[in-house]
Design an enzyme around this catalytic site. Structure first.
Site, short mmCIF file in Angstrom:
data_model
loop_
_atom_site.label_atom_id
_atom_site.label_comp_id
_atom_site.label_asym_id
_atom_site.label_seq_id
_atom_site.Cartn_x
_atom_site.Cartn_y
_atom_site.Cartn_z
N ARG A 188 38.33 64.99 47.68
CA ARG A 188 38.08 65.61 48.81
C ARG A 188 38.91 65.90 49.83
O ARG A 188 38.16 65.69 51.04
CB ARG A 188 36.87 64.50 49.12
CG ARG A 188 35.64 63.95 47.76
CD ARG A 188 35.40 65.31 46.85
NE ARG A 188 34.62 64.76 45.82
CZ ARG A 188 34.00 65.58 45.30
NH1 ARG A 188 34.23 66.96 44.42
NH2 ARG A 188 33.91 64.83 44.38
N ASN A 230 38.86 55.61 44.66
CA ASN A 230 38.70 55.15 43.57
C ASN A 230 39.76 54.91 43.05
O ASN A 230 41.19 56.37 42.88
CB ASN A 230 38.18 56.11 42.76
CG ASN A 230 37.27 56.73 43.01
OD1 ASN A 230 36.08 56.00 43.20
ND2 ASN A 230 36.91 58.58 43.75
N LYS A 307 35.56 49.31 46.23
CA LYS A 307 34.80 50.46 46.06
C LYS A 307 34.42 49.67 44.73
O LYS A 307 35.41 49.96 43.61
CB LYS A 307 35.01 51.52 45.97
CG LYS A 307 34.42 52.26 44.95
CD LYS A 307 34.20 54.20 45.35
CE LYS A 307 33.05 55.27 44.59
NZ LYS A 307 33.50 55.82 44.35
N GLU A 311 29.74 54.36 40.99
CA GLU A 311 30.61 55.63 39.71
C GLU A 311 31.49 55.08 39.47
O GLU A 311 32.63 56.13 39.22
CB GLU A 311 31.20 56.41 41.47
CG GLU A 311 30.03 57.20 42.43
CD GLU A 311 30.57 58.40 43.02
OE1 GLU A 311 29.73 58.82 43.38
OE2 GLU A 311 31.71 57.81 43.81
N ARG A 344 32.37 47.97 50.43
CA ARG A 344 31.80 49.42 50.44
C ARG A 344 30.50 48.50 49.95
O ARG A 344 30.58 48.64 49.01
CB ARG A 344 32.62 50.32 49.63
CG ARG A 344 34.09 51.01 50.12
CD ARG A 344 34.60 51.63 49.74
NE ARG A 344 33.91 53.79 50.31
CZ ARG A 344 33.44 54.09 49.77
NH1 ARG A 344 33.55 54.21 47.89
NH2 ARG A 344 32.85 55.54 50.62
N ARG A 355 17.64 56.38 45.16
CA ARG A 355 19.17 56.18 45.19
C ARG A 355 19.34 55.51 47.06
O ARG A 355 19.91 55.05 47.34
CB ARG A 355 20.37 56.89 44.90
CG ARG A 355 21.08 56.63 45.26
CD ARG A 355 22.11 56.98 43.58
NE ARG A 355 22.40 58.46 44.90
CZ ARG A 355 23.77 58.74 45.55
NH1 ARG A 355 24.15 57.41 45.87
NH2 ARG A 355 24.24 59.54 45.53
N LYS A 379 28.38 53.48 54.39
CA LYS A 379 28.45 55.32 55.16
C LYS A 379 26.93 55.58 56.13
O LYS A 379 26.36 54.81 55.97
CB LYS A 379 28.04 55.88 53.58
CG LYS A 379 29.26 56.05 53.42
CD LYS A 379 29.16 57.16 51.82
CE LYS A 379 30.29 56.64 50.95
NZ LYS A 379 29.94 57.72 49.92
N ASP A 384 24.80 59.99 51.24
CA ASP A 384 26.42 60.31 51.05
C ASP A 384 26.86 61.74 51.61
O ASP A 384 26.65 62.50 51.30
CB ASP A 384 26.70 60.47 49.18
CG ASP A 384 27.79 60.50 49.23
OD1 ASP A 384 28.97 60.12 49.62
OD2 ASP A 384 28.22 60.83 48.40
N GLU A 406 31.05 53.59 58.18
CA GLU A 406 32.18 54.09 57.61
C GLU A 406 31.74 55.78 57.74
O GLU A 406 30.63 56.31 57.07
CB GLU A 406 31.82 54.74 55.77
CG GLU A 406 32.79 54.77 54.77
CD GLU A 406 33.23 54.51 53.24
OE1 GLU A 406 33.54 53.63 53.55
OE2 GLU A 406 32.81 55.90 52.78
N GLU A 412 33.36 67.36 53.00
CA GLU A 412 33.36 67.37 51.33
C GLU A 412 31.67 68.07 51.49
O GLU A 412 31.65 69.56 51.19
CB GLU A 412 33.18 66.10 51.15
CG GLU A 412 31.95 66.22 49.55
CD GLU A 412 32.49 64.37 49.30
OE1 GLU A 412 32.56 63.77 49.66
OE2 GLU A 412 31.99 64.78 47.58
C1 BDP Z 1 31.36 61.05 47.58
C2 BDP Z 1 32.24 61.87 46.78
C3 BDP Z 1 33.89 60.81 46.01
C4 BDP Z 1 33.82 59.73 46.14
C5 BDP Z 1 32.99 58.57 46.24
C6 BDP Z 1 33.06 57.53 47.55
O1 BDP Z 1 32.12 63.03 46.51
O2 BDP Z 1 34.77 61.79 45.26
O3 BDP Z 1 34.39 58.92 45.24
O4 BDP Z 1 31.21 59.61 47.68
O5 BDP Z 1 32.23 56.81 49.07
O6 BDP Z 1 30.71 61.65 48.53
O7 BDP Z 1 33.30 57.01 46.70
#
Ligand code: BDP
Length: 720
Positions: A188, A230, A307, A311, A344, A355, A379, A384, A406, A412
């Site tokens: 991003r 990540n 994290k 995901e 996080r 969600r 966040k 998101d 955050e 993005e």
């Molecule tokens: C999402 C993004 C992704 C991030 C994720 C995050 O698309 O790339 O890894 O947030 O915050 O919005 O971990």
């Protein structure tokens, strides 16, 4: 003849230095230090700063000296002499109070107590009977922050005749999160590759690393998380730690602590253990050994960002443990060295009914269970980083936990690098939101500055928009959001306009017409993207994966909550996500009276209407229009506003340097096309369900819905 040549060269160089049309590639950010353009002010400043002196020999004090030297020289257009002893009037002195010979006679205990460890004091006082400007602090970094503040006053045309400033940060950890991969790409990221060249480190230490640290220090940022959340476990291996050490050595001078994102399964992936179970003694020992190794190289290492169970990232739940078990294990490992863990709260389980409710459900039962050196990094919204979300209900819901914010500075979901969006209004909207957690006035700013629930460990993070592009952010206005993030992290009471005003003066010009025009572009710019992307509380209607353009039709992801249709819930009857009692009851995660307000169709603020309610297309809005007409109206107003931004920018031709003017002009043209694309695609898609006409008099879409659906962006930047 020779004299004539010198005179001509002199004239040319004055022109080159002062001309607003001089090319500028944006590299200098807001630290331009060009000659003060107001001649009256220039005269005053030259009177008030005739000599300067900085006491102290640390690398931080050397940085302060360098800054003063280049700042005064550039701004005042003269080489202001550096003094070795107290002179007459017009002396500028900067020193850490406790180490200063010259300032020891001044009684500043009240001011310095307020300034605490990172703040500073700037005063006009008599020294030896002469008027002097004094910049002092309890620490060297405080002095450096003070020097930047003083230079900012000169850059913005402030009055420095009788200074009486005490400034200190309201939040302790003010960090940038770099989502930079070790191979050089930026998740991003829209400003080119990563600025960290891991391949050539630790031997090749680029000047840019110092420039980065200096820019951050100028706005009070004091932490940097180096790698993507990540996280590649490789960052924790010896070769990468040695590279990190070289960067930390650069950052230290500027008061920036280094953190890394840790992969929870690192003990398996690097340590060959069978498990990463946080309650397994072998696993705990592995992290303790790793922490010892890191601190032996980087004694002021800040700690880890994690994290987990989100995901596809590993986490404690994979071993039947809680987030608190996971965070506390890492906290235990870094604790002996004063380190912290930022855990996080961005979590996913793909079967979530709503969600938007998930993080709250997963984390609130853990309140009070986190170690005291853990912060929960949340966040701003429950989903998101959308152009607009109501605030995350986790703020105010976990009084026994250190909560940090955050924000995403990289855009993005707001048009990415090509759009001009000043993010301070978004940051402020969240910070000023009242959670009502302990009654009226329980704002998010007070949750995260620790004052609401009495926390000393406080923090705020911004996902960075910095890359290797020459102008750092790929779009000169991206710099304004980086700047605003730092300024608000230091003092969340500043207004968006005040910050914009400072930034414009430092970045472009002190000319009042230019300031006004650029403010007119910046201030409404966030609302403008909301209007043409997702007005009235619509959300998450982006193109799959690239997140650049519209995709309200997306319904093919195997994960229900990766589909736009999951979020807007449009059908032939209406549109919006029912989060009241008759729906997911997410309203209930907010404190009263907010929960009632959000739940009420008539009381709910219009900007969150479709976030909380599913409403018939022909519902009569407060404006008297039907919901359908109102939605159309917002999309059209959004496009018109981008065109107004273009007109304003065009009027600045010749008033600012041509290079930055032209770049922005082209970017605004892209944004204009994107806004039309968003408007047409969304209106055409929703029309297939509402079956109502686009109100008369509005420009009709010039492409079909099928056309918009067929667009694909396999190589959009920032995807990986
Ligand atoms: C999402 C993004 C992704 C991030 C994720 C995050 O698309 O790339 O890894 O947030 O915050 O919005 O971990």
């Amino acid at each position: 003849m020779r004299k004539l040549c010198v005179a001509i060269i002199g004239l040319v160089s004055i022109f080159v230095c002062n001309s607003p049309v001089n090319a500028d590639d944006g590299y200098r950010l807001w630290l331009r230090y060009d000659l003060v353009s107001n001649s009256q002010r220039l005269k005053e400043y030259r009177q008030q700063v005739k000599e300067w002196m900085i006491e102290g020999n640390s690398s931080t004090m050397a940085a302060a000296k360098h800054e003063m030297q280049i700042g005064l020289h550039g701004l005042l257009g003269l080489k202001i002499p550096e003094a070795t002893h107290l002179g007459g009037s017009g002396m500028l002195i900067a020193a850490t109070y406790q180490n200063s010979r010259l300032l020891s006679g001044l009684s500043l205990s009240n001011e310095l107590q307020k300034a605490s460890s990172e703040g500073f004091v700037i005063l006009t006082r008599k020294l030896n009977g002469n008027s002097a400007t004094i910049i002092t602090a309890n620490t060297d970094i405080g002095v450096l922050y003070g020097v930047f503040h003083f230079l900012r006053l000169l850059q913005t045309g402030g009055d420095i005749a009788a200074l009486d400033v005490v400034s200190y940060p309201k939040i302790k950890l003010r960090t940038l999160n770099h989502w930079d991969n070790l191979k050089g790409t930026v998740e991003r990221g829209y400003a080119g590759f990563s600025i960290w060249d891991w391949h050539t480190l630790p031997i090749y230490v680029k000047q840019r690393y110092t420039d980065y640290a200096r820019a951050n220090a100028s706005i009070g940022i004091n932490g940097a998380v180096m790698n993507n959340v990540n996280a590649d476990p490789l960052i924790l291996t010896r070769p990468y730690l040695l590279k990190a050490e070289a960067l930390a050595n650069v950052f230290r001078t500027y008061g920036i602590r280094m953190y890394v994102s840790a992969n929870f399964d690192a003990p398996i992936k690097l340590g060959r253990l069978k498990s990463a179970d946080p309650l397994d003694p072998q696993v705990r020992q592995w992290w303790k050994d790793k922490a010892r190794e890191i601190y032996s190289l980087i004694p002021d290492f800040g700690g880890f960002l994690v994290k987990a169970n989100s995901e596809g990232e590993p986490g404690p739940q994979g071993y039947g443990r809680t987030h608190a078990n996971g965070a506390n294990m890492l906290a235990e490992a870094v604790k002996p060295y004063g380190g912290i863990v930022m855990w996080r709260a961005f979590v996913y389980s793909y079967d979530a009914k709503d969600r938007a409710k998930q993080a709250y459900e997963e984390f609130t039962p853990l309140d009070g269970k986190f170690a005291d050196n853990v912060l929960l990094q949340v966040k701003n919204g429950p989903l998101d980083f959308q152009p607009r979300e109501p605030f995350s209900p986790l703020f105010g819901a976990m009084p026994k936990t250190n909560m940090m914010m955050e924000f995403q500075i990289t855009m993005e979901y707001l048009g990415q690098g090509t759009s001009t969006v000043y993010l301070a209004p978004l940051f402020k909207e969240t910070l000023e939101s009242d959670t009502y957690a302990r009654g009226k006035g329980s704002t998010i700013a007070h949750v995260i500055d620790g004052s609401l629930d009495g926390h000393a460990l406080t923090g705020i993070a911004g996902v960075s928009n910095i890359g290797a592009d020459q102008d750092w952010t790929g779009n000169i206005f991206g710099q304004s959001s980086w700047y605003a993030f730092g300024r608000l992290a230091w003092n969340h009471d500043l207004s968006s306009r005040e910050i914009a005003d400072e930034w414009i003066k430092m970045t472009f010009s002190n000319d009042s017409d230019v300031i006004k025009s650029i403010e007119n572009i910046m201030m409404p710019s966030r609302e403008t993207v909301v209007n043409y992307m997702d007005p009235l509380g619509l959300t998450m209607i982006f193109g799959y994966d690239h997140h650049y353009g519209p995709g309200p039709w997306i319904d093919y992801s195997p994960h229900p909550d990766w589909n736009s249709t999951y979020y807007h819930r449009a059908d032939s009857l209406g549109v919006g996500f029912d989060r009241t009692k008759t729906g997911s009851d997410a309203v209930n995660q907010y404190h009263s009276p907010l929960s009632d307000k959000f739940a009420s169709l008539t009381e709910c603020p219009s900007e969150h209407l479709l976030w909380f309610h599913h409403i018939p297309w022909d519902y009569k809005m407060k404006s008297g229009k039907t919901l359908w007409d109102e939605i159309c109206c917002y999309y059209y107003v959004g496009v018109d506003s981008v065109r107004a931004m273009q007109r304003t920018w065009n009027s600045l031709k010749g008033r600012i340097d041509d290079e930055r003017w032209r770049n922005e002009q082209m970017l605004l043209e892209i944004q204009q096309e994107d806004a039309v694309w968003w408007r047409n695609a969304c209106v055409l898609y929703f029309q297939t369900l509402s079956r109502m006409p686009i109100p008369e008099g509005l420009e009709q879409p010039d492409n079909t819905l099928e056309y918009y659906k067929s667009l694909s962006f396999p190589n959009a930047p920032g995807r990986w």
